[in-house]
Design a protein around this motif. Structure first.
Motif, PDB file in Angstrom:
ATOM      1  N   PHE A 102     -31.954  -0.236  44.290  1.00  0.00           N
ATOM      2  CA  PHE A 102     -33.094   0.030  43.418  1.00  0.00           C
ATOM      3  C   PHE A 102     -32.720   1.194  42.496  1.00  0.00           C
ATOM      4  O   PHE A 102     -32.528   2.317  42.960  1.00  0.00           O
ATOM      5  CB  PHE A 102     -34.328   0.397  44.237  1.00  0.00           C
ATOM      6  N   ILE A 103     -32.601   0.913  41.200  1.00  0.00           N
ATOM      7  CA  ILE A 103     -32.259   1.954  40.223  1.00  0.00           C
ATOM      8  C   ILE A 103     -33.509   2.299  39.426  1.00  0.00           C
ATOM      9  O   ILE A 103     -34.014   1.464  38.667  1.00  0.00           O
ATOM     10  CB  ILE A 103     -31.136   1.488  39.281  1.00  0.00           C
ATOM     11  N   PRO A 104     -34.057   3.493  39.581  1.00  0.00           N
ATOM     12  CA  PRO A 104     -35.269   3.857  38.835  1.00  0.00           C
ATOM     13  C   PRO A 104     -35.025   3.832  37.327  1.00  0.00           C
ATOM     14  O   PRO A 104     -33.971   4.263  36.849  1.00  0.00           O
ATOM     15  CB  PRO A 104     -35.574   5.274  39.314  1.00  0.00           C
ATOM     16  N   ALA A 105     -36.000   3.289  36.596  1.00  0.00           N
ATOM     17  CA  ALA A 105     -35.919   3.320  35.136  1.00  0.00           C
ATOM     18  C   ALA A 105     -36.116   4.758  34.643  1.00  0.00           C
ATOM     19  O   ALA A 105     -36.682   5.601  35.344  1.00  0.00           O
ATOM     20  CB  ALA A 105     -36.984   2.414  34.540  1.00  0.00           C
ATOM     21  N   MET A 106     -35.618   5.012  33.438  1.00  0.00           N
ATOM     22  CA  MET A 106     -35.741   6.358  32.886  1.00  0.00           C
ATOM     23  C   MET A 106     -37.202   6.732  32.708  1.00  0.00           C
ATOM     24  O   MET A 106     -38.008   5.932  32.227  1.00  0.00           O
ATOM     25  CB  MET A 106     -35.011   6.443  31.544  1.00  0.00           C
ATOM     26  N   GLY A 107     -37.552   7.955  33.092  1.00  0.00           N
ATOM     27  CA  GLY A 107     -38.913   8.433  32.936  1.00  0.00           C
ATOM     28  C   GLY A 107     -39.081   9.231  31.648  1.00  0.00           C
ATOM     29  O   GLY A 107     -38.320   9.083  30.686  1.00  0.00           O
ATOM     30  N   ASN A 108     -40.092  10.104  31.628  1.00  0.00           N
ATOM     31  CA  ASN A 108     -40.387  10.934  30.462  1.00  0.00           C
ATOM     32  C   ASN A 108     -39.937  12.365  30.714  1.00  0.00           C
ATOM     33  O   ASN A 108     -40.233  12.949  31.756  1.00  0.00           O
ATOM     34  CB  ASN A 108     -41.890  10.919  30.156  1.00  0.00           C
ATOM     35  N   ILE A 109     -39.236  12.923  29.735  1.00  0.00           N
ATOM     36  CA  ILE A 109     -38.716  14.280  29.836  1.00  0.00           C
ATOM     37  C   ILE A 109     -39.392  15.145  28.769  1.00  0.00           C
ATOM     38  O   ILE A 109     -39.425  14.769  27.591  1.00  0.00           O
ATOM     39  CB  ILE A 109     -37.193  14.312  29.635  1.00  0.00           C
ATOM     40  N   THR A 110     -39.928  16.300  29.172  1.00  0.00           N
ATOM     41  CA  THR A 110     -40.543  17.220  28.216  1.00  0.00           C
ATOM     42  C   THR A 110     -40.015  18.631  28.441  1.00  0.00           C
ATOM     43  O   THR A 110     -39.676  19.009  29.560  1.00  0.00           O
ATOM     44  CB  THR A 110     -42.073  17.231  28.349  1.00  0.00           C
ATOM     45  N   TYR A 111     -39.952  19.385  27.350  1.00  0.00           N
ATOM     46  CA  TYR A 111     -39.476  20.773  27.388  1.00  0.00           C
ATOM     47  C   TYR A 111     -40.361  21.594  26.465  1.00  0.00           C
ATOM     48  O   TYR A 111     -40.599  21.211  25.307  1.00  0.00           O
ATOM     49  CB  TYR A 111     -38.020  20.842  26.939  1.00  0.00           C
ATOM     50  N   ASP A 112     -40.868  22.700  26.972  1.00  0.00           N
ATOM     51  CA  ASP A 112     -41.737  23.580  26.187  1.00  0.00           C
ATOM     52  C   ASP A 112     -41.200  25.004  26.245  1.00  0.00           C
ATOM     53  O   ASP A 112     -40.879  25.512  27.320  1.00  0.00           O
ATOM     54  CB  ASP A 112     -43.164  23.556  26.736  1.00  0.00           C
ATOM     55  N   PHE A 113     -41.137  25.625  25.072  1.00  0.00           N
ATOM     56  CA  PHE A 113     -40.666  27.007  24.959  1.00  0.00           C
ATOM     57  C   PHE A 113     -41.627  27.782  24.074  1.00  0.00           C
ATOM     58  O   PHE A 113     -42.064  27.294  23.024  1.00  0.00           O
ATOM     59  CB  PHE A 113     -39.263  27.036  24.340  1.00  0.00           C
ATOM     60  N   LEU A 172     -38.797  13.250  25.389  1.00  0.00           N
ATOM     61  CA  LEU A 172     -38.122  11.955  25.361  1.00  0.00           C
ATOM     62  C   LEU A 172     -38.927  11.024  26.256  1.00  0.00           C
ATOM     63  O   LEU A 172     -39.046  11.258  27.460  1.00  0.00           O
ATOM     64  CB  LEU A 172     -36.679  12.075  25.853  1.00  0.00           C
ATOM     65  N   TYR A 173     -39.492   9.950  25.637  1.00  0.00           N
ATOM     66  CA  TYR A 173     -40.445   9.114  26.344  1.00  0.00           C
ATOM     67  C   TYR A 173     -39.933   7.672  26.400  1.00  0.00           C
ATOM     68  O   TYR A 173     -39.531   7.101  25.379  1.00  0.00           O
ATOM     69  CB  TYR A 173     -41.810   9.141  25.640  1.00  0.00           C
ATOM     70  N   SER A 222     -37.599   6.772  17.022  1.00  0.00           N
ATOM     71  CA  SER A 222     -38.062   5.734  17.943  1.00  0.00           C
ATOM     72  C   SER A 222     -37.140   4.528  17.878  1.00  0.00           C
ATOM     73  O   SER A 222     -36.621   4.171  16.815  1.00  0.00           O
ATOM     74  CB  SER A 222     -39.501   5.316  17.604  1.00  0.00           C
ATOM     75  N   LEU A 223     -36.947   3.910  19.032  1.00  0.00           N
ATOM     76  CA  LEU A 223     -36.115   2.705  19.145  1.00  0.00           C
ATOM     77  C   LEU A 223     -36.998   1.580  19.672  1.00  0.00           C
ATOM     78  O   LEU A 223     -37.493   1.636  20.800  1.00  0.00           O
ATOM     79  CB  LEU A 223     -34.939   2.943  20.083  1.00  0.00           C
ATOM     80  N   THR A 224     -37.208   0.562  18.826  1.00  0.00           N
ATOM     81  CA  THR A 224     -38.020  -0.598  19.187  1.00  0.00           C
ATOM     82  C   THR A 224     -37.105  -1.748  19.560  1.00  0.00           C
ATOM     83  O   THR A 224     -36.157  -2.050  18.834  1.00  0.00           O
ATOM     84  CB  THR A 224     -38.939  -1.001  18.018  1.00  0.00           C
ATOM     85  N   ARG A 225     -37.423  -2.424  20.663  1.00  0.00           N
ATOM     86  CA  ARG A 225     -36.554  -3.489  21.158  1.00  0.00           C
ATOM     87  C   ARG A 225     -37.206  -4.865  21.076  1.00  0.00           C
ATOM     88  O   ARG A 225     -36.740  -5.814  21.690  1.00  0.00           O
ATOM     89  CB  ARG A 225     -36.160  -3.176  22.606  1.00  0.00           C
ATOM     90  N   LYS A 226     -38.294  -4.975  20.322  1.00  0.00           N
ATOM     91  CA  LYS A 226     -38.954  -6.265  20.144  1.00  0.00           C
ATOM     92  C   LYS A 226     -38.368  -6.989  18.937  1.00  0.00           C
ATOM     93  O   LYS A 226     -38.224  -6.425  17.863  1.00  0.00           O
ATOM     94  CB  LYS A 226     -40.455  -6.065  19.934  1.00  0.00           C
ATOM     95  N   ARG A 227     -38.031  -8.265  19.113  1.00  0.00           N
ATOM     96  CA  ARG A 227     -37.478  -9.092  18.033  1.00  0.00           C
ATOM     97  C   ARG A 227     -36.278  -8.407  17.372  1.00  0.00           C
ATOM     98  O   ARG A 227     -36.218  -8.243  16.155  1.00  0.00           O
ATOM     99  CB  ARG A 227     -38.564  -9.412  16.993  1.00  0.00           C
ATOM    100  N   GLY A 228     -35.339  -7.965  18.193  1.00  0.00           N
ATOM    101  CA  GLY A 228     -34.170  -7.271  17.686  1.00  0.00           C
ATOM    102  C   GLY A 228     -34.255  -5.788  17.988  1.00  0.00           C
ATOM    103  O   GLY A 228     -34.988  -5.347  18.866  1.00  0.00           O
ATOM    104  N   LEU A 229     -33.506  -5.016  17.209  1.00  0.00           N
ATOM    105  CA  LEU A 229     -33.500  -3.566  17.365  1.00  0.00           C
ATOM    106  C   LEU A 229     -33.944  -2.913  16.065  1.00  0.00           C
ATOM    107  O   LEU A 229     -33.548  -3.317  14.978  1.00  0.00           O
ATOM    108  CB  LEU A 229     -32.098  -3.067  17.732  1.00  0.00           C
ATOM    109  N   LYS A 230     -34.751  -1.855  16.193  1.00  0.00           N
ATOM    110  CA  LYS A 230     -35.194  -1.091  15.026  1.00  0.00           C
ATOM    111  C   LYS A 230     -35.197   0.377  15.385  1.00  0.00           C
ATOM    112  O   LYS A 230     -35.875   0.795  16.330  1.00  0.00           O
ATOM    113  CB  LYS A 230     -36.579  -1.534  14.573  1.00  0.00           C
ATOM    114  N   LEU A 231     -34.446   1.148  14.642  1.00  0.00           N
ATOM    115  CA  LEU A 231     -34.371   2.594  14.845  1.00  0.00           C
ATOM    116  C   LEU A 231     -34.992   3.284  13.642  1.00  0.00           C
ATOM    117  O   LEU A 231     -34.549   3.100  12.511  1.00  0.00           O
ATOM    118  CB  LEU A 231     -32.920   3.032  15.015  1.00  0.00           C
ATOM    119  N   ALA A 232     -36.019   4.086  13.891  1.00  0.00           N
ATOM    120  CA  ALA A 232     -36.713   4.802  12.815  1.00  0.00           C
ATOM    121  C   ALA A 232     -36.681   6.297  13.109  1.00  0.00           C
ATOM    122  O   ALA A 232     -36.932   6.718  14.241  1.00  0.00           O
ATOM    123  CB  ALA A 232     -38.152   4.321  12.686  1.00  0.00           C
ATOM    124  N   THR A 233     -36.379   7.095  12.085  1.00  0.00           N
ATOM    125  CA  THR A 233     -36.269   8.545  12.224  1.00  0.00           C
ATOM    126  C   THR A 233     -37.016   9.226  11.088  1.00  0.00           C
ATOM    127  O   THR A 233     -36.929   8.799   9.938  1.00  0.00           O
ATOM    128  CB  THR A 233     -34.794   8.987  12.214  1.00  0.00           C
TER     129      THR A 233
END
Length: 320
Positions: free
Chosen positions: A107-118, A133-134, A163-174
């Motif tokens: 059982f390999i856990p999927a990546m969770g959400n990482i937050t950092y506050d300073f 990172l969500y 953001s990286l969208t994986r629906k109907r292909g790949l889409k990277l928006a910055t």
């Protein structure tokens, strides 16, 4: 004062560091008196300094505002665990490859959400930074850093999202943005990839405003492979320089365009650039323009090319 805490449970892992303190700078208000001194091995004598205040005379009063200084530092990092656990079966092989049984599953856990506050707070400046990172339906990265201060030049806001969208292909928006008293900027880019098409677009704009220079910059880049591979680019720069101390001014624009098309049967490229400048140096005015155009078309049967260049320049009383 300092404190530290850390925790780990089935839902999250996190750590926190906090530091705060105070300082009293009243001693900087004590007047200093330095007597007249003769430097060793020389005949030079330094003058007497009487009732000299470090707080008043060095600019600390204007910068720090008060002799009672304090600071507060806080850092927090957190990882929220993902409940999804993809299963990877491990088959057991016996006799050079027949599958006898499945002994166990991983059982390999999927990546969770990482937050950092300073955060950092003092009498001069307040700094805040948030990074995340969500892993949701899309993978999203976001950061925001900003400051507030008694001095305008130290205030800024920098924000970015990808953001990286994986629906109907790949889409990277910055997207990126920066705001400051002297500099403003924005950047947006998108890259889409499907089985039938690839498309990309990039837009960048920037504005600089300092006492002697004002400048605007814009850049656009687009490309796709829908009906045929095409790329178009546009760059524009507008500037205005005014320096009374140097007795010089300069104002002008520069822009560049590029278009490219390509298929297995032909190749085409068109490019154009224009620029102009007008200003003065030591009260002598000058000006100039330049324009160029170039194009090339190539297929299996022929080639066509053209180039055009035109320029003018003028310096009052010297050149035309």
């Amino acid at each position: 004062h300092q404190n530290f805490s850390a925790g780990n449970n089935e839902n999250s892992m996190e750590a926190h560091i906090g530091i705060n303190g105070e300082a009293n700078l009243d001693f900087l208000n004590i007047p200093l008196t330095i007597p007249e001194m003769t430097l060793p091995y020389t005949m030079l004598t330094t003058p007497q300094v009487k009732d000299f205040s470090l707080w008043e005379k060095t600019g600390l009063k204007d910068f720090l505002k008060t002799t009672k200084q304090s600071f507060d530092l806080s850092i927090k990092a957190q990882y929220k665990k993902n409940k999804d656990k993809p299963i990877i079966p491990i088959p057991f092989y016996a006799k050079d490859f027949q599958v006898l049984s499945t002994l166990n599953d991983i059982f390999i856990p999927a990546m969770g959400n990482i937050t950092y506050d300073f955060s950092f707070k003092s009498g001069i400046i307040t700094l805040n930074t948030n990074v995340g990172l969500y892993n949701q339906s899309d993978i999203v990265a976001h950061f925001l850093t900003s400051s507030s201060s008694v001095t305008d030049t130290l205030q800024y806001k920098l924000e970015g999202t990808s953001s990286l969208t994986r629906k109907r292909g790949l889409k990277l928006a910055t997207a990126l943005s920066l705001n400051n008293k002297f500099v403003e900027g924005n950047h947006d880019s998108t890259i889409s990839l499907t089985k039938k098409n690839m498309e990309a677009s990039v837009t960048t704009s920037a504005k600089v405003q300092i006492p002697i220079l004002r400048m605007n910059f814009k850049q656009e880049l687009n490309g796709n492979t829908k009906s045929k591979p095409t790329v178009s680019s546009y760059i524009e720069l507008i500037y205005d320089l005014n320096s009374p101390e140097l007795y010089s001014t300069a104002k002008g624009t520069v822009n560049h365009k590029l278009n490219l098309e390509s298929l297995t049967s032909y190749f085409s490229i068109e490019s154009s650039a224009k620029g102009d400048i007008k200003g003065s140096v030591l009260s002598r005015e000058y000006s100039g323009t330049i324009a160029s155009e170039a194009s090339t078309y190539l297929n299996s049967k022929s080639t066509r090319s053209s180039v055009k260049l035109q320029g003018t320049s003028k310096v009052d009383g010297i050149w035309n």
